[in-house]
Scaffold this motif. Structure first.
Motif: not given
Length: 297
Positions: A142-143, A169-175
């Motif tokens: 995000x930064x 990776x498709x979404x932030x949480x899965x990172x």
């Protein structure tokens, strides 16, 4: 002079070359095939295995040393050999190869090149290096302002099968499910992958299947991390598949020649390949996404 005499003279004048090679058994099997050895013999070239249990200086004499071995001890042996045998061509210098074994530094030379108006725009995807702490990846992404989806690659590129494994990776949480150390690259829709093989001044390009394009609907409906084995093997060739000409068209040859020449100089290498993609929907926007030393097919 009779034709027979001319042929005899040409045979006597033919220069014979000895190539000493230090390769893994797997590389020997894939590289030193009977067809190659036969063609080499016809050109006066012979391949001789290097015995790594004996001093390199006691072997040969060699005209060329061809290698794809790793380790500090081997690098030191080669560097000492290069100092004492300056006329022997070593393919390639160990320090130059080491530069490609870290994906953090691998593409920096491409980013430093100025090829924006030379038969097309050439760049590298925006990327972020994660060395540890998977839980911090969402905040770091995000930064950095990186856009999903993201391609995750191992930070170290040592030529092993694992170093070529990819995750999407498709979404932030899965990172957080990813395993550092790794490099995250913004995924660029592209259709096919162009593998550009460079041997000195010679260039060979093949097209390979790659990861599928990602639509806005895919981003909304898919979550998680999708893992892929190596996706660009020879079996994934698209040469026999009918494709949209705008997707299948090879990059301009002058662009490839310029890339090869500049990268040979910047990297100090003569034997490597580039993985190049063209952004979907454009005619001339290219990205270099990987560079490999002494690649396979």
């Amino acid at each position: 002079m009779s034709p027979c005499s001319i042929e005899t003279l040409q045979h006597q004048q033919q220069r014979n070359y000895v190539v000493g090679y230090a390769l893994t058994s797997k590389k020997v099997k894939s590289f030193l095939r009977p067809k190659l050895e036969g063609l080499a013999r016809n050109k006066g070239i012979s391949f001789v295995p290097i015995d790594q249990n004996r001093p390199l200086s006691d072997q040969g004499p060699f005209d060329i040393v061809l290698h794809k071995m790793t380790g500090r001890e081997w690098r030191q042996i080669l560097e000492e050999y290069r100092q004492t045998h300056p006329k022997v061509l070593v393919l390639d210098p160990p320090d130059a190869i080491k530069h490609l074994q870290n994906r953090q530094s691998m593409l920096q030379c491409v980013a430093d090149m100025n090829l924006f108006e030379f038969y097309g725009k050439v760049g590298v995807p925006r990327q972020l290096v994660i060395k540890s702490d998977a839980s911090s990846i969402p905040d770091l992404v995000a930064e950095a302002g990186l856009r999903l989806p993201l391609v995750a690659k191992p930070l170290i590129n040592d030529g092993s099968a694992k170093s070529h494994e990819l995750s999407l990776a498709y979404d932030q949480y899965s990172l957080q499910k990813l395993e550092p150390p790794l490099v995250l690259q913004e995924f660029v829709n592209h259709g096919v992958l162009f593998k550009v093989f460079i041997v000195g001044e010679a260039i060979k390009v093949v097209r390979r299947f790659s990861l599928p394009n990602v639509t806005k609907r895919d981003l909304l409906s898919n979550v998680g991390v999708y893992r892929f084995p190596r996706v660009s093997r020879a079996a994934a060739s698209v040469d026999d598949v009918e494709l949209d000409p705008s997707v299948a068209e090879l990059p301009p040859w002058p662009l490839l020649e310029r890339l090869a020449k500049e990268l040979c100089q910047r990297l100090g290498l003569r034997l490597f390949n580039l993985d190049i993609i063209r952004e979907h929907g454009t005619r001339d926007h290219y990205y270099i996404i990987d560079i490999n030393y002494f690649p396979g097919k």
